[in-house]
Motif scaffolding. Structure first.
Motif, PDB file in Angstrom:
ATOM      1  N   LEU A 115      50.855  73.160  92.891  1.00 31.71           N
ATOM      2  CA  LEU A 115      50.707  74.572  93.237  1.00 31.71           C
ATOM      3  C   LEU A 115      52.054  75.284  93.175  1.00 31.71           C
ATOM      4  CD1 LEU A 115      48.310  74.253  96.318  1.00 31.71           C
ATOM      5  CD2 LEU A 115      47.709  74.753  93.935  1.00 31.71           C
ATOM      6  N   PRO A 116      52.055  76.573  92.860  1.00 33.84           N
ATOM      7  CA  PRO A 116      53.321  77.323  92.782  1.00 33.84           C
ATOM      8  C   PRO A 116      53.963  77.503  94.148  1.00 33.84           C
ATOM      9  CG  PRO A 116      51.452  78.816  92.607  1.00 33.84           C
ATOM     10  CD  PRO A 116      50.884  77.424  92.534  1.00 33.84           C
ATOM     11  N   LYS A 117      55.292  77.561  94.149  1.00 35.00           N
ATOM     12  CA  LYS A 117      56.027  77.766  95.393  1.00 35.00           C
ATOM     13  C   LYS A 117      56.129  79.253  95.745  1.00 35.00           C
ATOM     14  CE  LYS A 117      58.870  73.621  94.746  1.00 35.00           C
ATOM     15  NZ  LYS A 117      58.349  73.247  93.413  1.00 35.00           N
ATOM     16  N   VAL A 118      55.802  80.107  94.794  1.00 38.07           N
ATOM     17  CA  VAL A 118      55.817  81.550  94.996  1.00 38.07           C
ATOM     18  C   VAL A 118      54.439  82.090  94.637  1.00 38.07           C
ATOM     19  CG1 VAL A 118      56.862  83.747  94.352  1.00 38.07           C
ATOM     20  CG2 VAL A 118      58.282  81.692  94.468  1.00 38.07           C
ATOM     21  N   SER A 119      53.899  82.939  95.479  1.00 35.58           N
ATOM     22  CA  SER A 119      52.563  83.491  95.248  1.00 35.58           C
ATOM     23  C   SER A 119      52.642  84.976  94.921  1.00 35.58           C
ATOM     24  CB  SER A 119      51.700  83.293  96.499  1.00 35.58           C
ATOM     25  OG  SER A 119      50.452  83.937  96.358  1.00 35.58           O
ATOM     26  N   SER A 120      51.673  85.434  94.143  1.00 38.79           N
ATOM     27  CA  SER A 120      51.591  86.867  93.862  1.00 38.79           C
ATOM     28  C   SER A 120      51.050  87.627  95.076  1.00 38.79           C
ATOM     29  CB  SER A 120      50.676  87.111  92.651  1.00 38.79           C
ATOM     30  OG  SER A 120      49.378  86.589  92.887  1.00 38.79           O
ATOM     31  N   GLU A 121      50.442  86.893  96.008  1.00 35.95           N
ATOM     32  CA  GLU A 121      49.922  87.510  97.227  1.00 35.95           C
ATOM     33  C   GLU A 121      51.068  87.764  98.211  1.00 35.95           C
ATOM     34  OE1 GLU A 121      46.882  88.462  97.952  1.00 35.95           O
ATOM     35  OE2 GLU A 121      45.988  87.762  96.089  1.00 35.95           O
ATOM     36  N   PRO A 122      50.974  88.796  99.028  1.00 36.59           N
ATOM     37  CA  PRO A 122      52.014  89.049 100.031  1.00 36.59           C
ATOM     38  C   PRO A 122      52.105  87.892 101.025  1.00 36.59           C
ATOM     39  CG  PRO A 122      50.569  90.959  99.784  1.00 36.59           C
ATOM     40  CD  PRO A 122      49.914  89.832  99.062  1.00 36.59           C
ATOM     41  N   PRO A 123      53.276  87.678 101.624  1.00 36.41           N
ATOM     42  CA  PRO A 123      53.399  86.649 102.658  1.00 36.41           C
ATOM     43  C   PRO A 123      52.395  86.890 103.779  1.00 36.41           C
ATOM     44  CG  PRO A 123      55.562  87.484 102.035  1.00 36.41           C
ATOM     45  CD  PRO A 123      54.559  88.379 101.381  1.00 36.41           C
TER      46      PRO A 123
END
Length: 210
Positions: free
Chosen positions: A99-107
Protein backbone atom coordinates in the motif's frame (compact mmCIF):
# COMPACT_ATOMS: atom_id res chain seq x y z
CA UNK A 1 13.09 10.04 38.03
CA UNK A 2 12.02 6.46 38.75
CA UNK A 3 9.06 6.85 36.39
CA UNK A 4 11.37 8.17 33.69
CA UNK A 5 13.52 5.06 34.17
CA UNK A 6 10.49 2.82 33.76
CA UNK A 7 9.59 4.60 30.54
CA UNK A 8 13.15 4.14 29.30
CA UNK A 9 12.83 0.43 30.00
CA UNK A 10 9.56 0.28 28.09
CA UNK A 11 11.22 2.02 25.15
CA UNK A 12 14.01 -0.55 25.12
CA UNK A 13 11.49 -3.39 25.24
CA UNK A 14 9.64 -1.87 22.29
CA UNK A 15 12.83 -1.82 20.26
CA UNK A 16 13.49 -5.49 20.97
CA UNK A 17 9.93 -6.45 20.04
CA UNK A 18 9.85 -4.49 16.77
CA UNK A 19 11.24 -7.19 14.53
CA UNK A 20 8.94 -9.85 15.94
CA UNK A 21 5.88 -7.63 15.50
CA UNK A 22 6.75 -6.77 11.91
CA UNK A 23 7.33 -10.45 11.15
CA UNK A 24 3.98 -11.34 12.70
CA UNK A 25 2.20 -8.83 10.49
CA UNK A 26 3.96 -10.23 7.42
CA UNK A 27 2.91 -13.75 8.35
CA UNK A 28 -0.59 -13.16 9.63
CA UNK A 29 -1.94 -10.18 7.69
CA UNK A 30 -5.14 -9.05 9.38
CA UNK A 31 -5.77 -12.39 11.01
CA UNK A 32 -8.49 -13.28 8.50
CA UNK A 33 -6.31 -14.16 5.53
CA UNK A 34 -6.78 -10.81 3.84
CA UNK A 35 -4.71 -7.68 3.30
CA UNK A 36 -5.98 -4.28 4.46
CA UNK A 37 -7.18 -1.95 1.73
CA UNK A 38 -5.69 1.49 1.15
CA UNK A 39 -8.89 3.01 2.60
CA UNK A 40 -8.94 0.83 5.73
CA UNK A 41 -8.43 2.08 9.26
CA UNK A 42 -5.33 -0.12 9.42
CA UNK A 43 -3.67 1.66 6.51
CA UNK A 44 -4.96 5.09 7.51
CA UNK A 45 -3.64 4.75 11.04
CA UNK A 46 -0.25 3.50 9.84
CA UNK A 47 0.12 6.39 7.37
CA UNK A 48 -1.13 9.15 9.66
CA UNK A 49 0.58 7.99 12.85
CA UNK A 50 3.87 7.71 10.95
CA UNK A 51 3.60 11.42 10.13
CA UNK A 52 2.46 12.24 13.66
CA UNK A 53 5.39 10.32 15.15
CA UNK A 54 7.89 11.99 12.83
CA UNK A 55 7.06 15.39 14.28
CA UNK A 56 7.48 14.07 17.82
CA UNK A 57 10.93 12.82 16.87
CA UNK A 58 11.84 16.22 15.42
CA UNK A 59 10.54 18.07 18.50
CA UNK A 60 12.49 15.79 20.81
CA UNK A 61 15.81 16.22 19.03
CA UNK A 62 15.32 19.99 18.94
CA UNK A 63 14.88 20.21 22.72
CA UNK A 64 17.86 17.92 23.37
CA UNK A 65 20.00 20.57 21.70
CA UNK A 66 18.33 23.43 23.58
CA UNK A 67 18.71 22.29 27.20
CA UNK A 68 21.24 20.62 29.47
CA UNK A 69 18.61 19.32 31.88
CA UNK A 70 19.22 15.56 32.04
CA UNK A 71 15.63 14.65 32.94
CA UNK A 72 14.20 16.46 29.91
CA UNK A 73 16.96 15.18 27.64
CA UNK A 74 16.33 11.60 28.79
CA UNK A 75 12.59 11.89 28.21
CA UNK A 76 13.15 13.47 24.79
CA UNK A 77 15.57 10.70 23.81
CA UNK A 78 13.15 7.98 24.94
CA UNK A 79 10.28 9.55 22.98
CA UNK A 80 12.43 10.01 19.87
CA UNK A 81 13.74 6.44 19.93
CA UNK A 82 10.38 4.81 20.66
CA UNK A 83 8.43 6.80 18.09
CA UNK A 84 11.10 6.50 15.39
CA UNK A 85 11.01 2.74 15.89
CA UNK A 86 7.23 2.58 15.79
CA UNK A 87 7.19 4.80 12.70
CA UNK A 88 9.51 2.38 10.93
CA UNK A 89 7.26 -0.51 11.85
CA UNK A 90 4.16 1.19 10.47
CA UNK A 91 5.85 2.17 7.22
CA UNK A 92 7.15 -1.39 6.97
CA UNK A 93 3.62 -2.74 7.31
CA UNK A 94 2.45 -0.55 4.45
CA UNK A 95 5.27 -1.99 2.34
CA UNK A 96 4.29 -5.53 3.32
CA UNK A 97 0.69 -4.82 2.40
CA UNK A 98 1.72 -3.26 -0.92
CA UNK A 99 0.00 0.00 0.00
CA UNK A 100 1.17 3.59 -0.62
CA UNK A 101 2.68 5.57 2.23
CA UNK A 102 0.93 8.72 0.98
CA UNK A 103 -2.80 8.90 0.28
CA UNK A 104 -4.78 11.21 -1.95
CA UNK A 105 -7.32 11.38 0.88
CA UNK A 106 -6.87 14.05 3.58
CA UNK A 107 -5.26 12.93 6.85
CA UNK A 108 -7.63 11.46 9.44
CA UNK A 109 -10.22 10.40 6.84
CA UNK A 110 -10.20 6.94 8.41
CA UNK A 111 -11.49 8.55 11.62
CA UNK A 112 -14.05 10.71 9.77
CA UNK A 113 -11.91 13.76 10.53
CA UNK A 114 -10.66 14.42 7.01
CA UNK A 115 -11.78 18.03 7.19
CA UNK A 116 -8.65 18.73 9.24
CA UNK A 117 -6.64 18.30 6.06
CA UNK A 118 -8.88 20.69 4.16
CA UNK A 119 -8.13 23.45 6.66
CA UNK A 120 -4.45 22.63 7.26
CA UNK A 121 -3.28 25.99 5.95
CA UNK A 122 -5.47 27.73 8.50
CA UNK A 123 -4.01 25.55 11.26
CA UNK A 124 -0.45 26.57 10.35
CA UNK A 125 0.63 23.09 9.35
CA UNK A 126 -1.05 21.12 12.16
CA UNK A 127 -2.44 18.30 10.03
CA UNK A 128 -3.67 16.01 12.81
CA UNK A 129 -4.85 16.16 16.44
CA UNK A 130 -2.21 17.47 18.80
CA UNK A 131 0.37 18.28 16.16
CA UNK A 132 2.44 21.41 16.72
CA UNK A 133 2.01 24.21 14.23
CA UNK A 134 4.83 25.49 12.05
CA UNK A 135 5.00 28.58 14.26
CA UNK A 136 5.31 26.45 17.41
CA UNK A 137 8.12 24.40 15.88
CA UNK A 138 9.94 27.60 14.97
CA UNK A 139 9.40 28.97 18.47
CA UNK A 140 10.85 25.82 20.05
CA UNK A 141 13.97 26.18 17.91
CA UNK A 142 14.44 29.71 19.22
CA UNK A 143 14.18 28.88 22.93
CA UNK A 144 16.78 27.52 25.33
CA UNK A 145 17.13 26.36 28.90
CA UNK A 146 14.07 26.39 31.15
CA UNK A 147 11.91 28.12 28.51
CA UNK A 148 12.66 25.40 25.98
CA UNK A 149 11.95 22.68 28.55
CA UNK A 150 8.56 24.11 29.51
CA UNK A 151 7.44 24.77 25.96
CA UNK A 152 8.54 21.31 24.82
CA UNK A 153 6.68 19.64 27.68
CA UNK A 154 3.57 21.66 26.85
CA UNK A 155 3.50 20.97 23.12
CA UNK A 156 4.52 17.34 23.61
CA UNK A 157 1.67 16.92 26.08
CA UNK A 158 -0.72 18.21 23.42
CA UNK A 159 0.97 15.96 20.86
CA UNK A 160 0.57 12.90 23.08
CA UNK A 161 -3.10 13.68 23.74
CA UNK A 162 -3.70 13.77 19.99
CA UNK A 163 -1.72 10.57 19.57
CA UNK A 164 -3.76 8.81 22.25
CA UNK A 165 -6.96 9.86 20.47
CA UNK A 166 -5.69 8.41 17.19
CA UNK A 167 -4.41 5.21 18.79
CA UNK A 168 -7.74 4.66 20.53
CA UNK A 169 -9.37 5.01 17.11
CA UNK A 170 -7.19 2.18 15.80
CA UNK A 171 -7.94 0.01 18.82
CA UNK A 172 -11.63 0.40 17.97
CA UNK A 173 -11.45 0.21 14.17
CA UNK A 174 -8.31 -1.61 13.02
CA UNK A 175 -8.54 -5.27 11.97
CA UNK A 176 -4.88 -6.32 12.16
CA UNK A 177 -4.36 -7.86 15.58
CA UNK A 178 -0.75 -6.83 16.15
CA UNK A 179 -1.50 -3.29 14.97
CA UNK A 180 -4.37 -3.02 17.43
CA UNK A 181 -2.06 -4.22 20.19
CA UNK A 182 0.61 -1.72 19.18
CA UNK A 183 -2.03 1.03 19.26
CA UNK A 184 -3.15 -0.04 22.74
CA UNK A 185 0.47 0.04 23.85
CA UNK A 186 0.76 3.58 22.50
CA UNK A 187 -2.28 4.63 24.52
CA UNK A 188 -0.85 3.24 27.73
CA UNK A 189 2.70 4.54 27.21
CA UNK A 190 1.68 8.02 26.12
CA UNK A 191 -0.86 8.41 28.92
CA UNK A 192 1.95 7.51 31.35
CA UNK A 193 4.23 10.08 29.74
CA UNK A 194 1.48 12.72 29.92
CA UNK A 195 1.38 12.20 33.70
CA UNK A 196 5.17 12.34 33.90
CA UNK A 197 5.26 15.57 31.90
CA UNK A 198 2.60 17.11 34.14
CA UNK A 199 4.89 16.47 37.12
CA UNK A 200 7.88 17.86 35.24
CA UNK A 201 5.94 21.00 34.37
CA UNK A 202 4.87 21.42 37.98
CA UNK A 203 8.52 21.20 39.05
CA UNK A 204 9.15 24.11 36.68
CA UNK A 205 6.25 26.20 38.03
CA UNK A 206 4.26 25.62 34.84
CA UNK A 207 1.33 23.54 33.62
CA UNK A 208 -0.08 21.96 30.48
CA UNK A 209 -1.83 24.36 28.13
CA UNK A 210 -5.15 22.59 28.25
Amino acid sequence: MRQAGLIAGAAAAALVAAGAITYAVAQDGDGSGGTPSAESADAGFARDMAVHHQQAVEMSYIVRDRTKDEEVRRLAYDIAQTQANQRGMMLGWLDLWGLPKVSSEPPMTWMDMGDMGDTASGKDGALMPGMATNSEMKKLQGLSGRQAEVFYLQIMTDHHKGGVHMAQGCVEQCAVGVEKRLAQGMVEAQESEIKLMADMLKERAAAARS
